[in-house]
Motif scaffolding. Sequence first.
Motif, PDB file in Angstrom:
ATOM      1  N   LEU A 104       0.832  -1.210   0.000  1.00  0.00           N
ATOM      2  CA  LEU A 104       0.000   0.000   0.000  1.00  0.00           C
ATOM      3  C   LEU A 104       0.868   1.262   0.000  1.00  0.00           C
ATOM      4  O   LEU A 104       0.585   2.223  -0.744  1.00  0.00           O
ATOM      5  CB  LEU A 104      -0.934  -0.005   1.210  1.00  0.00           C
ATOM      6  CG  LEU A 104      -2.040  -1.076   1.202  1.00  0.00           C
ATOM      7  CD1 LEU A 104      -2.815  -1.046   2.507  1.00  0.00           C
ATOM      8  CD2 LEU A 104      -2.995  -0.852   0.019  1.00  0.00           C
ATOM      9  N   ASN A 105       1.906   1.293   0.827  1.00  0.00           N
ATOM     10  CA  ASN A 105       2.782   2.462   0.869  1.00  0.00           C
ATOM     11  C   ASN A 105       3.537   2.632  -0.439  1.00  0.00           C
ATOM     12  O   ASN A 105       3.743   3.759  -0.910  1.00  0.00           O
ATOM     13  CB  ASN A 105       3.767   2.334   2.032  1.00  0.00           C
ATOM     14  CG  ASN A 105       3.165   2.740   3.356  1.00  0.00           C
ATOM     15  OD1 ASN A 105       3.127   3.919   3.705  1.00  0.00           O
ATOM     16  ND2 ASN A 105       2.646   1.759   4.083  1.00  0.00           N
ATOM     17  N   ARG A 106       3.966   1.518  -1.028  1.00  0.00           N
ATOM     18  CA  ARG A 106       4.687   1.605  -2.292  1.00  0.00           C
ATOM     19  C   ARG A 106       3.818   2.234  -3.370  1.00  0.00           C
ATOM     20  O   ARG A 106       4.244   3.141  -4.091  1.00  0.00           O
ATOM     21  CB  ARG A 106       5.135   0.206  -2.716  1.00  0.00           C
ATOM     22  CG  ARG A 106       5.868   0.155  -4.050  1.00  0.00           C
ATOM     23  CD  ARG A 106       6.288  -1.274  -4.371  1.00  0.00           C
ATOM     24  NE  ARG A 106       7.000  -1.340  -5.629  1.00  0.00           N
ATOM     25  CZ  ARG A 106       6.426  -1.424  -6.829  1.00  0.00           C
ATOM     26  NH1 ARG A 106       5.085  -1.445  -6.918  1.00  0.00           N
ATOM     27  NH2 ARG A 106       7.158  -1.469  -7.935  1.00  0.00           N
ATOM     28  N   GLU A 107       2.590   1.741  -3.474  1.00  0.00           N
ATOM     29  CA  GLU A 107       1.693   2.281  -4.481  1.00  0.00           C
ATOM     30  C   GLU A 107       1.379   3.753  -4.215  1.00  0.00           C
ATOM     31  O   GLU A 107       1.306   4.575  -5.143  1.00  0.00           O
ATOM     32  CB  GLU A 107       0.393   1.465  -4.528  1.00  0.00           C
ATOM     33  CG  GLU A 107       0.566   0.068  -5.092  1.00  0.00           C
ATOM     34  CD  GLU A 107       1.146   0.092  -6.487  1.00  0.00           C
ATOM     35  OE1 GLU A 107       0.622   0.852  -7.328  1.00  0.00           O
ATOM     36  OE2 GLU A 107       2.136  -0.633  -6.744  1.00  0.00           O
ATOM     37  N   ALA A 108       1.193   4.084  -2.929  1.00  0.00           N
ATOM     38  CA  ALA A 108       0.869   5.466  -2.587  1.00  0.00           C
ATOM     39  C   ALA A 108       2.037   6.407  -2.921  1.00  0.00           C
ATOM     40  O   ALA A 108       1.850   7.491  -3.506  1.00  0.00           O
ATOM     41  CB  ALA A 108       0.521   5.570  -1.106  1.00  0.00           C
ATOM     42  N   VAL A 109       3.273   5.977  -2.557  1.00  0.00           N
ATOM     43  CA  VAL A 109       4.447   6.821  -2.809  1.00  0.00           C
ATOM     44  C   VAL A 109       4.677   6.987  -4.305  1.00  0.00           C
ATOM     45  O   VAL A 109       4.878   8.112  -4.816  1.00  0.00           O
ATOM     46  CB  VAL A 109       5.688   6.223  -2.118  1.00  0.00           C
ATOM     47  CG1 VAL A 109       6.959   6.901  -2.598  1.00  0.00           C
ATOM     48  CG2 VAL A 109       5.556   6.333  -0.608  1.00  0.00           C
ATOM     49  N   LEU A 110       4.644   5.890  -5.038  1.00  0.00           N
ATOM     50  CA  LEU A 110       4.915   5.966  -6.468  1.00  0.00           C
ATOM     51  C   LEU A 110       3.815   6.730  -7.200  1.00  0.00           C
ATOM     52  O   LEU A 110       4.087   7.519  -8.110  1.00  0.00           O
ATOM     53  CB  LEU A 110       5.061   4.558  -7.046  1.00  0.00           C
ATOM     54  CG  LEU A 110       6.304   3.781  -6.584  1.00  0.00           C
ATOM     55  CD1 LEU A 110       6.319   2.390  -7.196  1.00  0.00           C
ATOM     56  CD2 LEU A 110       7.580   4.535  -6.951  1.00  0.00           C
ATOM     57  N   THR A 111       2.570   6.494  -6.812  1.00  0.00           N
ATOM     58  CA  THR A 111       1.465   7.192  -7.474  1.00  0.00           C
ATOM     59  C   THR A 111       1.531   8.691  -7.205  1.00  0.00           C
ATOM     60  O   THR A 111       1.325   9.520  -8.115  1.00  0.00           O
ATOM     61  CB  THR A 111       0.125   6.628  -6.990  1.00  0.00           C
ATOM     62  OG1 THR A 111       0.077   5.229  -7.310  1.00  0.00           O
ATOM     63  CG2 THR A 111      -1.040   7.334  -7.662  1.00  0.00           C
ATOM     64  N   ARG A 112       1.842   9.068  -5.967  1.00  0.00           N
ATOM     65  CA  ARG A 112       1.930  10.492  -5.631  1.00  0.00           C
ATOM     66  C   ARG A 112       3.060  11.158  -6.407  1.00  0.00           C
ATOM     67  O   ARG A 112       2.892  12.244  -6.994  1.00  0.00           O
ATOM     68  CB  ARG A 112       2.134  10.657  -4.127  1.00  0.00           C
ATOM     69  CG  ARG A 112       2.201  12.115  -3.678  1.00  0.00           C
ATOM     70  CD  ARG A 112       2.239  12.231  -2.162  1.00  0.00           C
ATOM     71  NE  ARG A 112       3.410  11.592  -1.598  1.00  0.00           N
ATOM     72  CZ  ARG A 112       3.403  10.463  -0.895  1.00  0.00           C
ATOM     73  NH1 ARG A 112       2.250   9.837  -0.688  1.00  0.00           N
ATOM     74  NH2 ARG A 112       4.521   9.956  -0.411  1.00  0.00           N
ATOM     75  N   THR A 113       4.218  10.540  -6.432  1.00  0.00           N
ATOM     76  CA  THR A 113       5.358  11.098  -7.176  1.00  0.00           C
ATOM     77  C   THR A 113       5.066  11.159  -8.661  1.00  0.00           C
ATOM     78  O   THR A 113       5.359  12.158  -9.349  1.00  0.00           O
ATOM     79  CB  THR A 113       6.603  10.239  -6.912  1.00  0.00           C
ATOM     80  OG1 THR A 113       6.873  10.211  -5.500  1.00  0.00           O
ATOM     81  CG2 THR A 113       7.808  10.797  -7.655  1.00  0.00           C
ATOM     82  N   GLN A 114       4.508  10.087  -9.166  1.00  0.00           N
ATOM     83  CA  GLN A 114       4.192  10.004 -10.595  1.00  0.00           C
ATOM     84  C   GLN A 114       3.176  11.065 -10.992  1.00  0.00           C
ATOM     85  O   GLN A 114       3.353  11.789 -11.993  1.00  0.00           O
ATOM     86  CB  GLN A 114       3.674   8.608 -10.886  1.00  0.00           C
ATOM     87  CG  GLN A 114       3.149   8.386 -12.290  1.00  0.00           C
ATOM     88  CD  GLN A 114       2.618   6.967 -12.415  1.00  0.00           C
ATOM     89  OE1 GLN A 114       3.371   6.015 -12.337  1.00  0.00           O
ATOM     90  NE2 GLN A 114       1.326   6.853 -12.595  1.00  0.00           N
ATOM     91  N   ASP A 115       2.092  11.186 -10.211  1.00  0.00           N
ATOM     92  CA  ASP A 115       1.047  12.149 -10.552  1.00  0.00           C
ATOM     93  C   ASP A 115       1.579  13.581 -10.494  1.00  0.00           C
ATOM     94  O   ASP A 115       1.243  14.423 -11.347  1.00  0.00           O
ATOM     95  CB  ASP A 115      -0.146  11.992  -9.604  1.00  0.00           C
ATOM     96  CG  ASP A 115      -0.896  10.683  -9.833  1.00  0.00           C
ATOM     97  OD1 ASP A 115      -0.641  10.030 -10.885  1.00  0.00           O
ATOM     98  OD2 ASP A 115      -1.711  10.300  -8.973  1.00  0.00           O
ATOM     99  N   ALA A 116       2.420  13.848  -9.473  1.00  0.00           N
ATOM    100  CA  ALA A 116       2.967  15.206  -9.349  1.00  0.00           C
ATOM    101  C   ALA A 116       3.870  15.550 -10.529  1.00  0.00           C
ATOM    102  O   ALA A 116       3.783  16.645 -11.118  1.00  0.00           O
ATOM    103  CB  ALA A 116       3.735  15.333  -8.034  1.00  0.00           C
ATOM    104  N   ALA A 117       4.734  14.603 -10.899  1.00  0.00           N
ATOM    105  CA  ALA A 117       5.671  14.875 -12.000  1.00  0.00           C
ATOM    106  C   ALA A 117       4.941  14.992 -13.338  1.00  0.00           C
ATOM    107  O   ALA A 117       5.190  15.908 -14.135  1.00  0.00           O
ATOM    108  CB  ALA A 117       6.720  13.767 -12.046  1.00  0.00           C
ATOM    109  N   LEU A 118       4.025  14.046 -13.610  1.00  0.00           N
ATOM    110  CA  LEU A 118       3.305  14.076 -14.887  1.00  0.00           C
ATOM    111  C   LEU A 118       2.393  15.290 -14.986  1.00  0.00           C
ATOM    112  O   LEU A 118       2.255  15.917 -16.052  1.00  0.00           O
ATOM    113  CB  LEU A 118       2.505  12.786 -15.056  1.00  0.00           C
ATOM    114  CG  LEU A 118       3.333  11.496 -15.243  1.00  0.00           C
ATOM    115  CD1 LEU A 118       2.423  10.276 -15.285  1.00  0.00           C
ATOM    116  CD2 LEU A 118       4.189  11.584 -16.515  1.00  0.00           C
ATOM    117  N   GLY A 119       1.749  15.637 -13.857  1.00  0.00           N
ATOM    118  CA  GLY A 119       0.885  16.830 -13.873  1.00  0.00           C
ATOM    119  C   GLY A 119       1.668  18.097 -14.139  1.00  0.00           C
ATOM    120  O   GLY A 119       1.241  18.968 -14.917  1.00  0.00           O
ATOM    121  N   ASP A 120       2.829  18.226 -13.500  1.00  0.00           N
ATOM    122  CA  ASP A 120       3.662  19.399 -13.719  1.00  0.00           C
ATOM    123  C   ASP A 120       4.177  19.440 -15.154  1.00  0.00           C
ATOM    124  O   ASP A 120       4.222  20.504 -15.783  1.00  0.00           O
ATOM    125  CB  ASP A 120       4.827  19.372 -12.734  1.00  0.00           C
ATOM    126  CG  ASP A 120       5.686  20.624 -12.835  1.00  0.00           C
ATOM    127  OD1 ASP A 120       5.298  21.653 -12.268  1.00  0.00           O
ATOM    128  OD2 ASP A 120       6.744  20.538 -13.501  1.00  0.00           O
TER     129      ASP A 120
END
Length: 494
Positions: free
Chosen positions: A40-56
């Motif tokens: 759960l933490n892995r998915e949360a960390v990767l998804t948060r980082t991924q979404d922030a980078a792709l959104g920016d």
Amino acid sequence: MIPALLAGRRWTSLRLRLLIVFALVALTAAVSASGIAYWLNREAVLTRTQDAALGDFRQEMQNRAAALPADPTQQEIQRTAELMAGSSPGYSVLLVQEGKDGQVSGTAGPDAFGLGDVPKSLRDAVNDRQKTTAANDSEYHMYWQRTKPGGNPYLVGGTRIVGGGLTGYMYKSLAQERDDLNALAWSLTIATGLALLGSALLAQAAARTVLKPVQRLGDAARRLGEGELDTRLDVSGTDELADLSHTFNKTAEALEKKVADMSAREESSRRFVADMSHELRTPLTALTAVAEVLEEEVDDLDPMIAPAVALVVSETRRLNDLVENLMEVTRFDAGTARLVLDDVDVADQVTACIDARAWLDAVELDAERGIVARLDPRRLDVILANLIGNALKHGGSPVRVRVVVEGEWLVIAVQDNGPGIPQDVLPHVFDRFYKASASRPKSDGSGLGLSIAVENAHIHGGDITAANGPGGGALFTLRLPVDVGKVIAGDQDA
């Protein structure tokens, strides 16, 4: 052998099994919880980082890349890439323009990033022009993919300006996230180890709580089996172990009462037999004297009366032997039989026993002179008389008697010349009042001779065994310590 047995008992003990079960349960629970938490933490960390980078990156493509002219120069593309990378949350930017003079690109960011670092499948997806529909208002979309060039994790994303133009790619390292997740994994591993240790401590406490009463119960049962019939357990609480202790106490109490009743009845029976035998001795003495007188006069009696007189004499002697045997048995049962030890030449003792009963012509003796044993000569004579007399009655002559010394043991073997003892009779030949078998002539004895013989052997610290000899005939083997006094003293010291 003993250490191996103790080790086997340790590995099969209830305490160890409780520890293993608790450890397995705790390990399963901890690993399951840690695995779920890590995932759960892995998915949360990767998804948060991924979404922030792709959104920016999407926003930068709309604001900066889309503002470039239709045919930008290489310097303009490079400048735009630097601006996008400078404002990004730590990712590199690659901008590619297919112009009249060929491909023009610009790259900037913390990582060296080229078009070769973009997976071909991602480039194809980014450049795939789609039809616009009511559900799809854009010809190009953003796509992303996680890669591990050189074993290092990266996020690669890309998109193209709507209407044609620049294609942009972003390249973000996920090394920090990997390190954070590794730290989390180590923390969860340590937590699992602590949970396992805690479960072992809990199992030990549970085992102590459960097994201590069980151990007390086992000790009490052992003492009860050793004859301490007054053993009782302290009962406290209302759980199952308390019920078990209460049941044990009731059982021990009932057993003590039963044994006391049986002991009282046995003592009463033994006293009755002893008293009866003692009371019979006086009239039997008179009857024996009369019988001896009648036996001397039997030749002068009327031929019609003589058989009756002979029967009376025979039965009187038999009754006298029975009473003597009963008194001997009661002494053994009461534990009052005692040894009178003396140094005995065994060959002389056997010869005297045979000679006193006029068996010299029917017995073959194989015994060396000089074999001296310390034992009770009277009781040895009783043993030999019973064994040899039994062999002559049931097996026939010649009876072979062999005397040898084997280490610290005196061994006397008595073998007859008869058909042997049936296998179903062998286990019972030393039982009281047991008379075997149609294969042997019916005995006129009391049925106590062999039982008295084996009791006399036991009081010496020895034994008698019965078997059939390899060449036929019954074989009785008497084993006695050469020095009975030494054996008895050793038993008393122990």
